[in-house]
Design a protein around this motif. Structure first.
Motif, PDB file in Angstrom:
ATOM      1  N   ALA A 162      77.127  94.638  93.718  1.00 41.79           N
ATOM      2  CA  ALA A 162      77.235  93.458  93.431  1.00 41.79           C
ATOM      3  C   ALA A 162      78.460  92.630  93.903  1.00 41.79           C
ATOM      4  CB  ALA A 162      77.353  93.398  91.628  1.00 41.79           C
ATOM      5  N   TYR A 163      78.649  92.841  95.011  1.00 46.19           N
ATOM      6  CA  TYR A 163      79.403  92.072  96.090  1.00 46.19           C
ATOM      7  C   TYR A 163      79.443  90.597  95.655  1.00 46.19           C
ATOM      8  CZ  TYR A 163      82.394  90.692  99.819  1.00 46.19           C
ATOM      9  OH  TYR A 163      83.362  90.143 100.612  1.00 46.19           O
ATOM     10  N   TRP A 164      80.659  89.789  95.766  1.00 46.97           N
ATOM     11  CA  TRP A 164      80.853  88.508  95.195  1.00 46.97           C
ATOM     12  C   TRP A 164      79.529  87.568  95.788  1.00 46.97           C
ATOM     13  CZ3 TRP A 164      82.073  83.991  97.104  1.00 46.97           C
ATOM     14  CH2 TRP A 164      82.627  83.586  98.517  1.00 46.97           C
ATOM     15  N   THR A 165      79.471  87.643  97.241  1.00 41.33           N
ATOM     16  CA  THR A 165      78.453  86.814  97.718  1.00 41.33           C
ATOM     17  C   THR A 165      77.109  86.979  97.375  1.00 41.33           C
ATOM     18  OG1 THR A 165      77.996  88.172  99.833  1.00 41.33           O
ATOM     19  CG2 THR A 165      79.831  86.379  99.682  1.00 41.33           C
ATOM     20  N   GLN A 206      87.487  86.198  89.252  1.00 38.64           N
ATOM     21  CA  GLN A 206      87.217  84.896  89.098  1.00 38.64           C
ATOM     22  C   GLN A 206      88.002  83.934  89.828  1.00 38.64           C
ATOM     23  OE1 GLN A 206      86.506  82.694  85.063  1.00 38.64           O
ATOM     24  NE2 GLN A 206      88.837  82.808  85.215  1.00 38.64           N
ATOM     25  N   ASP A 207      89.489  84.386  89.880  1.00 39.12           N
ATOM     26  CA  ASP A 207      90.403  83.478  90.936  1.00 39.12           C
ATOM     27  C   ASP A 207      89.935  83.543  92.045  1.00 39.12           C
ATOM     28  OD1 ASP A 207      91.830  82.982  88.475  1.00 39.12           O
ATOM     29  OD2 ASP A 207      93.371  84.402  88.716  1.00 39.12           O
ATOM     30  N   TYR A 208      89.805  84.878  92.726  1.00 44.30           N
ATOM     31  CA  TYR A 208      89.274  85.033  94.215  1.00 44.30           C
ATOM     32  C   TYR A 208      87.987  84.130  94.230  1.00 44.30           C
ATOM     33  CZ  TYR A 208      87.782  87.245  98.578  1.00 44.30           C
ATOM     34  OH  TYR A 208      87.628  87.565  99.851  1.00 44.30           O
ATOM     35  N   ILE A 209      87.106  84.117  93.669  1.00 49.28           N
ATOM     36  CA  ILE A 209      86.116  82.931  93.925  1.00 49.28           C
ATOM     37  C   ILE A 209      86.404  81.665  94.022  1.00 49.28           C
ATOM     38  CG2 ILE A 209      83.825  81.970  93.033  1.00 49.28           C
ATOM     39  CD1 ILE A 209      83.189  85.193  92.224  1.00 49.28           C
ATOM     40  N   ASP A 210      87.229  81.314  92.955  1.00 51.33           N
ATOM     41  CA  ASP A 210      87.936  80.050  92.874  1.00 51.33           C
ATOM     42  C   ASP A 210      88.479  79.488  94.253  1.00 51.33           C
ATOM     43  OD1 ASP A 210      87.077  79.463  90.415  1.00 51.33           O
ATOM     44  OD2 ASP A 210      89.029  79.374  89.487  1.00 51.33           O
ATOM     45  N   ALA A 211      89.453  80.660  94.834  1.00 47.66           N
ATOM     46  CA  ALA A 211      90.270  80.358  96.128  1.00 47.66           C
ATOM     47  C   ALA A 211      89.225  80.244  97.378  1.00 47.66           C
ATOM     48  CB  ALA A 211      91.070  81.847  96.336  1.00 47.66           C
ATOM     49  N   GLN A 212      88.140  81.024  97.161  1.00 46.48           N
ATOM     50  CA  GLN A 212      87.278  80.404  98.288  1.00 46.48           C
ATOM     51  C   GLN A 212      86.587  79.232  98.210  1.00 46.48           C
ATOM     52  OE1 GLN A 212      87.611  82.930 100.311  1.00 46.48           O
ATOM     53  NE2 GLN A 212      88.677  84.054  98.822  1.00 46.48           N
ATOM     54  N   GLY A 218      85.258  77.488  91.330  1.00 50.86           N
ATOM     55  CA  GLY A 218      84.124  78.465  91.811  1.00 50.86           C
ATOM     56  C   GLY A 218      83.055  78.510  90.666  1.00 50.86           C
ATOM     57  N   PHE A 219      82.120  78.976  91.361  1.00 54.92           N
ATOM     58  CA  PHE A 219      80.691  79.278  90.336  1.00 54.92           C
ATOM     59  C   PHE A 219      80.894  80.239  89.192  1.00 54.92           C
ATOM     60  CE2 PHE A 219      80.146  82.716  93.389  1.00 54.92           C
ATOM     61  CZ  PHE A 219      79.463  83.681  92.763  1.00 54.92           C
ATOM     62  N   PHE A 220      81.829  81.000  89.316  1.00 59.48           N
ATOM     63  CA  PHE A 220      82.041  82.312  88.410  1.00 59.48           C
ATOM     64  C   PHE A 220      82.939  81.906  87.105  1.00 59.48           C
ATOM     65  CE2 PHE A 220      83.258  86.446  87.229  1.00 59.48           C
ATOM     66  CZ  PHE A 220      82.158  87.096  87.347  1.00 59.48           C
ATOM     67  N   PRO A 239      80.400  80.200  72.818  1.00 57.89           N
ATOM     68  CA  PRO A 239      79.260  79.774  72.888  1.00 57.89           C
ATOM     69  C   PRO A 239      79.278  78.415  73.335  1.00 57.89           C
ATOM     70  CG  PRO A 239      79.183  80.222  70.781  1.00 57.89           C
ATOM     71  CD  PRO A 239      80.208  80.615  71.148  1.00 57.89           C
ATOM     72  N   ALA A 240      80.174  77.681  72.881  1.00 58.34           N
ATOM     73  CA  ALA A 240      80.435  76.314  73.233  1.00 58.34           C
ATOM     74  C   ALA A 240      80.914  76.240  74.573  1.00 58.34           C
ATOM     75  CB  ALA A 240      81.285  75.403  72.270  1.00 58.34           C
ATOM     76  N   GLN A 241      81.767  77.018  74.925  1.00 59.07           N
ATOM     77  CA  GLN A 241      82.609  77.070  76.340  1.00 59.07           C
ATOM     78  C   GLN A 241      81.214  77.385  77.326  1.00 59.07           C
ATOM     79  OE1 GLN A 241      85.273  80.031  77.041  1.00 59.07           O
ATOM     80  NE2 GLN A 241      86.265  79.149  78.699  1.00 59.07           N
ATOM     81  N   ALA A 242      80.535  78.474  76.871  1.00 61.11           N
ATOM     82  CA  ALA A 242      79.369  79.189  77.741  1.00 61.11           C
ATOM     83  C   ALA A 242      78.298  77.880  78.162  1.00 61.11           C
ATOM     84  CB  ALA A 242      78.848  80.041  77.236  1.00 61.11           C
ATOM     85  N   ARG A 243      78.167  77.140  77.148  1.00 56.26           N
ATOM     86  CA  ARG A 243      77.181  76.040  77.128  1.00 56.26           C
ATOM     87  C   ARG A 243      77.721  74.996  78.166  1.00 56.26           C
ATOM     88  NH1 ARG A 243      72.545  74.513  74.880  1.00 56.26           N
ATOM     89  NH2 ARG A 243      72.641  76.339  73.334  1.00 56.26           N
ATOM     90  N   ARG A 244      78.770  74.499  77.903  1.00 54.88           N
ATOM     91  CA  ARG A 244      79.641  73.673  78.977  1.00 54.88           C
ATOM     92  C   ARG A 244      79.488  74.097  80.453  1.00 54.88           C
ATOM     93  NH1 ARG A 244      83.464  73.583  75.048  1.00 54.88           N
ATOM     94  NH2 ARG A 244      85.066  74.508  76.156  1.00 54.88           N
ATOM     95  N   ILE A 245      79.964  75.370  80.453  1.00 57.41           N
ATOM     96  CA  ILE A 245      79.621  75.802  82.033  1.00 57.41           C
ATOM     97  C   ILE A 245      78.319  75.922  82.554  1.00 57.41           C
ATOM     98  CG2 ILE A 245      80.028  78.003  83.183  1.00 57.41           C
ATOM     99  CD1 ILE A 245      82.720  76.626  82.611  1.00 57.41           C
ATOM    100  N   ALA A 246      77.371  76.509  81.662  1.00 62.11           N
ATOM    101  CA  ALA A 246      76.251  76.450  82.224  1.00 62.11           C
ATOM    102  C   ALA A 246      75.620  75.208  82.618  1.00 62.11           C
ATOM    103  CB  ALA A 246      75.122  77.415  81.310  1.00 62.11           C
TER     104      ALA A 246
END
Length: 650
Positions: A244-247, A298-304, A311-313, A319-326
């Motif tokens: 499960a490498y980040w890419t 998460q921070d590393y993906i944000d940095a990229q 970042g996408f991650f 659940p409300a936060q999850a719904r907003r993100i999705a």
């Protein structure tokens, strides 16, 4: 190739003027050059190609221009045209072949107000201007093979349109002492450090157990090389190497993945078998460490991606936060927990090692850590109940661990009903392995022989304890999702009885480690069940069976449990031509060719689901095998899960 920055009084020297630059950076001497681009931020420099100007001239111009490769938010490797990085040390700046902390540079400030470049190891600083250039080398990185960007993931009815993986192990590189699993999903210095040669992880008992799990034998001659060749790994049958490498996660996200449960996982007794460890064998300490590691990812993906939140991650805790993100088109990451000794609540010779006050305290701490879902029992018996047994070679190892952890082997008897916990391997093979494993674990088992079970229906007769009953009710009171996989049939029966009496829908079977009877009861309670992903054909069969089960309100969505990195085999090769490349994502926004890690190119037809990225290809295979109806249900899986989670939290 040396720096043109000079120490005062030594013209032409390669030494960094530490004192002078510190004074400049603090504004006590002079000012830095004007910004070349006022729109630049310390994060937007990522992956850009720049000449770096300082008050005393361009920074080591002979090695530049430089690719800005983020190691963390606002921190970079300065990657030169010859594949070297700039490093500071002993008063000088010069190219280095391999990154070290002395090659990490922190950027502060803005393009409008001026940047300051500071070396992470020496803490020396200089004003800097980043001037765009065109002749940079490309930093080596795994390639998703995907072109395009997903948009918002909301249908006409307002529901989330996306898939869910309800069981993955992104942080498994920290478990079992930290030197057992080969590779990790990211590394500040890049893919060649995250995906290394596995020989270093195959020493002592670490190597013996890894070879048993990967190849079924204690010694196995294979090519352990990682980046860039990957001749023998990753592949579906390799259970102890990074998938499960980040890419790769990014590739599956681009294919429609909108919710992922990352189960923080460990096992104290199996950890104790390892002769090479960097982490202590404490389950709850490991949970904290893995949660921190996931936030670092998460921070590393944000940095990229160009800065905090970009970042996408995205890790979510409600659940409300999850719904907003999705809904925004990103991946909502839910924290789960899968431990054999959760909350320090083991059992030894029948006596629990914790009490109700410990349960209450830990439930509060788990919420603080961000855990929303967890398994009361996993692999070993504990103070809450009995475990569903493993089979084959894994079963022998885990039963040995159960003895080490609890002082007893599993209480195995013929199953009283139609369901069973496990079948065991044949007696002759078991005897051979028993002899070897007894030698491996003999001192830990005190000379006790591993029990062998003939073919047949076996059940672990340990059921839910009084403390386990208290835990299940407390999980309901606190709105945790209850994972019922890995429960012995006796324990699952009692857990589901409590769930049904309390009318609680927050029950999940995330990767098919339950029985058909338990799955049926999960659906009837309004819970969520996802089978182990496996091959597309078996997944389609599981979908048809699940669709026929009764459930409240009739709503249905489907998902999968990959168990990637969880010492679990993945789906094998599909056969030539099953999936045609390129193919297009479900929403039509992304085109997929084959994923690439260094020199290795992955084709699901010949490689199976070797990486997490090939779950994009696997989803295409599900479409080919199952047609549009299953795709509609799979892309409604995230919505149905989020509705369930919302019910238990509200």
């Amino acid at each position: 190739m040396r720096s043109t920055i000079s120490r005062p009084g030594r013209a032409g020297s390669t030494y960094l003027p530490i004192l002078a630059l510190t004074l400049i950076a603090t504004g006590l001497v002079g000012q830095g050059p004007a910004a070349a681009d006022p729109g630049q931020t310390r994060y937007s420099l990522v992956n850009g190609c720049y000449r770096i100007d300082t008050p005393t001239g361009p920074l080591v111009p002979a090695a530049g221009p430089y690719r800005m490769r983020a190691t963390a938010l606002g921190e970079y490797l300065l990657y030169g045209r010859d594949g070297e990085v700039l490093a500071a040390g002993q008063g000088s700046i010069s190219p280095a072949k391999n990154p070290t902390p002395s090659a990490v540079w922190k950027v502060d400030g803005t393009g409008a107000g001026g940047f300051v470049l500071t070396n992470s190891e020496t803490a020396t600083s200089t004003p800097a201007t980043f001037v765009q250039d065109t002749e940079c080398a490309d930093f080596p990185e795994a390639q998703t093979g995907a072109k395009g960007t997903p948009g918002p993931s909301v249908g006409a009815d307002g529901a989330i349109v996306g898939t869910i993986d309800s069981h993955a192990h992104v942080t498994a590189y920290e478990f079992m002492g930290g030197n057992f699993h080969c590779g990790r999903p990211w590394h500040p210095y890049g893919a060649n450090y995250a995906l290394p040669d596995c020989a270093q992880y195959r020493t002592g008992t670490n190597g013996v157990i890894a070879n048993f799990l990967d190849h079924g034998e204690p010694v196995h001659d294979s090519d352990t090389g990682g980046w860039p060749t990957f001749r023998d790994w990753p592949k579906p049958s390799m259970l102890t190497t990074e998938g499960a490498y980040w890419t790769s996660i990014e590739r599956s996200w681009k294919a429609g993945l909108r919710v992922m449960t990352v189960d923080l996982v460990d096992n104290e007794s199996l950890c104790a078998m390892m002769t090479d460890r960097r982490n202590p064998c404490d389950d709850m300490a490991s949970v904290r460490r893995q949660a921190d590691s996931l936030r670092s990812l998460q921070d590393y993906i944000d940095a990229q991606a160009g800065g905090p939140g970009e970042g996408f991650f995205r890790i979510v805790t409600d659940p409300a936060q999850a719904r907003r993100i999705a809904a925004s088109g990103k991946l909502a990451v839910v924290l789960g927990m899968e431990l054999s000794d959760p909350m320090g609540c083991g059992v030894f010779l029948g006596q629990p090692e914790c009490g109700r006050a410990d349960v209450d305290r830990w439930l509060t701490e788990l919420r603080d850590i961000g855990v929303s879902s967890f398994f009361p029992v996993h692999k070993f018996d504990n103070a809450f109940g009995g475990t569903k047994m493993d089979h084959d070679v894994t079963g022998l190892l885990v039963n040995a661990g159960n003895f080490m952890q609890t002082g007893t082997f599993w209480n195995v008897q013929t199953c009283p009903g139609s369901e069973q916990d496990s079948t065991q391997i044949s007696v002759p093979l078991a005897g051979h392995l028993n002899q070897f494993i007894a030698g491996l674990t003999g001192p830990l088992l005190g000379g006790a022989p591993l029990p062998l079970y003939a073919a047949g229906s076996h059940c672990n007769m340990r059921g839910l304890t009084e403390l386990g009953e208290y835990l299940i009710n407390a999980m309901i009171d606190h709105g945790f999702l209850i994972e019922v996989d890995h429960l012995s049939e006796a324990t699952a029966e009692e857990v589901m009885t409590i769930v049904e009496k309390r009318g609680y829908p927050g029950v999940v079977s995330s990767h098919g480690w339950d029985s058909p009877t338990t799955t049926e009861r999960v659906y009837a309670a309004g819970g969520f069940a996802t089978p182990y992903a496996g091959g597309p054909a078996s997944f389609v069969q599981a979908w048809r069976a699940a669709r026929a089960l009764p459930r409240p309100a009739g709503e249905f969505g489907f998902g999968f449990g990959s168990d990637m990195n969880g010492i679990a085999g993945q789906g094998g090769p599909l056969g030539t031509g099953t999936v045609g490349y390129p193919f297009v994502s479900h929403d039509g926004a992304v085109t997929f060719d084959r994923e690439r890690w260094g020199e290795r190119v992955f084709d699901i037809n010949t490689d199976g689901t070797a990486t997490y990225g090939t779950y994009a290809d696997w989803l295409e295979a599900v479409r080919v095998v199952g047609g549009p109806d299953i795709m509609a249900d799979v892309f409604r899986g995230a919505e149905v899960y989020l509705r369930l989670w919302d019910k238990v939290r509200s």
